[in-house]
Write an enzyme that holds these catalytic residues in place. Structure first.
Site, PDB file in Angstrom:
ATOM      1  N   ASP A 193      12.441  11.831   5.728  1.00  0.00           N
ATOM      2  CA  ASP A 193      11.284  11.363   6.510  1.00  0.00           C
ATOM      3  C   ASP A 193      10.937   9.925   6.133  1.00  0.00           C
ATOM      4  OD1 ASP A 193      10.619  12.399   4.003  1.00  0.00           O
ATOM      5  OD2 ASP A 193       8.786  13.407   4.679  1.00  0.00           O
ATOM      6  N   ASP A 195      21.230   7.504  15.343  1.00  0.00           N
ATOM      7  CA  ASP A 195      20.653   7.119  16.639  1.00  0.00           C
ATOM      8  C   ASP A 195      19.453   6.195  16.411  1.00  0.00           C
ATOM      9  OD1 ASP A 195      22.419   8.893  17.998  1.00  0.00           O
ATOM     10  OD2 ASP A 195      20.875   9.367  19.479  1.00  0.00           O
ATOM     11  N   ASP A 234      23.101  12.535  11.917  1.00  0.00           N
ATOM     12  CA  ASP A 234      23.066  12.472  13.377  1.00  0.00           C
ATOM     13  C   ASP A 234      21.788  11.771  13.830  1.00  0.00           C
ATOM     14  OD1 ASP A 234      23.818  13.104  16.065  1.00  0.00           O
ATOM     15  OD2 ASP A 234      22.349  14.730  16.039  1.00  0.00           O
ATOM     16  N   LYS A 282      16.407  15.962   1.666  1.00  0.00           N
ATOM     17  CA  LYS A 282      15.047  16.531   1.688  1.00  0.00           C
ATOM     18  C   LYS A 282      14.954  17.455   0.483  1.00  0.00           C
ATOM     19  CE  LYS A 282      11.054  17.153   3.772  1.00  0.00           C
ATOM     20  NZ  LYS A 282      10.034  16.103   3.902  1.00  0.00           N
ATOM     21  N   TYR A 286      24.997  22.509  11.281  1.00  0.00           N
ATOM     22  CA  TYR A 286      25.835  22.526  12.486  1.00  0.00           C
ATOM     23  C   TYR A 286      26.813  23.700  12.460  1.00  0.00           C
ATOM     24  CZ  TYR A 286      24.793  17.952  14.609  1.00  0.00           C
ATOM     25  OH  TYR A 286      24.210  16.900  15.259  1.00  0.00           O
TER      26      TYR A 286
HETATM   27  C1  IPM Z   1      27.187  12.727  17.764  1.00  0.00           C
HETATM   28  C2  IPM Z   1      26.746  13.660  18.850  1.00  0.00           C
HETATM   29  C3  IPM Z   1      27.274  15.055  18.559  1.00  0.00           C
HETATM   30  C4  IPM Z   1      26.652  15.497  17.239  1.00  0.00           C
HETATM   31  C5  IPM Z   1      27.023  16.090  19.669  1.00  0.00           C
HETATM   32  C6  IPM Z   1      27.539  15.630  20.995  1.00  0.00           C
HETATM   33  C7  IPM Z   1      27.583  17.438  19.300  1.00  0.00           C
HETATM   34  O1  IPM Z   1      25.364  13.636  19.001  1.00  0.00           O
HETATM   35  O2  IPM Z   1      28.413  12.563  17.587  1.00  0.00           O
HETATM   36  O3  IPM Z   1      26.343  12.145  17.100  1.00  0.00           O
HETATM   37  O4  IPM Z   1      25.525  16.013  17.208  1.00  0.00           O
HETATM   38  O5  IPM Z   1      27.319  15.329  16.220  1.00  0.00           O
HETATM   39 MN    MN Z   2      24.357  12.180  17.768  1.00  0.00          MN
END
Ligand code: IPM
Ligand code: MN
Length: 372
Positions: free
Chosen positions: A221, A249, A245, A189, A142
């Site tokens: 993975d 999700d 990240d 990884k 990042y």
């Molecule tokens: C999160 C979001 C952020 C990230 C974005 C909005 C920059 O997806 O907080 O998980 O990738 O960290």
């Molecule tokens: Mn995110």
């Protein structure tokens, strides 16, 4: 307790969900005699529209002068579809994380008993899941050097980590595991990436100083697959920025909705609390977005300041709302329409009247109360 809280509602559904979290914090303040002061500032696409910058100087200054930050969501489709845009809303959040040194992003993942059947995953696989993801937040790909060749045909993002960046979050993860199920899984990884091999080396060394915690390793993975197949095997997951990240999700599928996952971003001096979800622009101003992630982020804020009893009440209120199916459309299958505001009102009401009987809440659910 006196707390100055900066609220950054941000983009899309950010303002709607954050309003519900502020409502629960105000209810907590009035129930427990705390003095919480809220100041609002711009960030993200709305800040670009108003000032040209996704993180205006005044916003950063206000954050630095406060005890905690409550953040909503960031992002706008008009930037997503324009890869050549030089200024993007997300830069605001990244710059804020970096400027405040928020290196540890803690993301709890739980399978709530009353929502098990909302998850597309099988009940027997997810029941009882309780994971805490420790995502490194200010390093890695990042923030590494970004390059685009002059002819525009080659691009790169550098993934760089130092021993210091790895060890400070690793210590937090091991300490967290000590008061949980005493297991840390490092997700990396290391079969391919040099930076991952440094993570393994440093985390192994640190692990030796926490003999009561069991340290395991998984390639990312495989971890992605294991999270779906057998999430109960995890306790604390420690990982770098990008992997964290993605897998957080993914992990939200266990709870049944990404609208449930809260997070705390912690540094040495500052702390910011934010849902893990994005700005969900399709739902903006429709009063349908799930405010629970934001409300639970407010509970994490309270916990951070040692207000454990207060945080527990919010968590209990949230569980009650699930039990009574007072949930937004992402989770609600009944034909009673429950809005973002309705959920926030219910949580507020529960905090203010915790002794009311279940019967009253059941009545609320049945539409016999004016709340819904
Ligand atoms: C999160 C979001 C952020 C990230 C974005 C909005 C920059 O997806 O907080 O998980 O990738 O960290
Ligand atoms: Mn995110």
């Amino acid at each position: 307790m006196k707390l100055n809280i900066t609220v950054l509602p941000g983009d899309g559904i950010g303002p709607e969900v954050t309003a519900q979290a502020v409502k629960s914090l105000k209810a907590i303040a009035s129930e427990f005699g705390h003095n919480f002061r809220f100041k609002y500032a711009l960030m993200g696409a709305e800040a670009i529209d108003a000032t040209g910058s996704p993180l205006p100087k005044e916003t950063l200054a206000l954050c630095k002068s406060s005890d905690a930050i409550l953040f909503g969501a960031i992002g706008d489709p008009k930037y997503d579809n324009d890869p050549s845009a030089k200024i993007r809303p997300e830069q605001g959040l990244l710059e804020l994380r970096k400027s405040l040194g928020l290196f540890a992003n803690i993301r709890p993942v739980k399978a709530y008993d009353n929502l098990i059947d909302k998850s597309p995953l099988k009940r027997e696989n997810i029941e009882g899941t309780d994971i805490s993801i420790y995502r490194e937040l200010t390093g890695g790909i990042y923030f590494g050097e970004k390059k685009l060749s002059e002819d525009g045909n080659t691009a790169s993002d550098l993934c760089e980590y130092s021993r210091m960046e790895i060890s400070r979050i690793a210590h937090l993860a091991f300490k967290a595991a000590q008061s949980r199920k005493k297991k840390v899984t490092l997700v990396d990884k290391a079969n391919v990436l040099e930076s991952s091999r440094l993570w393994r080396k440093v985390v192994t060394e640190i692990g030796e100083t926490y003999p009561d915690v069991n340290l395991e390793f998984l390639f990312v993975d495989n971890a992605a697959m294991q999270l779906i197949l057998n999430p109960k095997q995890f306790d604390v997951i420690l990982t770098e920025n990008m992997f964290g990240d993605i897998i957080s999700d993914e992990a939200s599928v266990i709870g049944g909705s990404i609208g449930l996952l809260a997070s705390a971003s912690i540094g040495k001096k500052y702390a910011l609390f934010e849902p893990i979800h994005g700005s969900f622009p399709q739902a903006k101003n429709k009063d349908i977005a799930n405010p629970i992630a934001s409300i639970l982020s407010a509970a994490m804020l309270l916990e951070h300041f040692g207000l454990v009893k207060e945080a527990k009440i919010i968590q209990k209120a949230v569980e009650k709302s699930m039990e009574l199916a007072i949930t937004t459309p992402d989770l609600n299958t009944s034909n009673i329409q429950v809005t973002t505001t309705n959920v926030g009102d219910f949580i507020e009401d529960y905090i203010l009247h915790p002794k009311d009987s279940d019967l009253n809440f059941t009545n609320i659910h049945l539409g016999q109360s004016t709340i819904i």
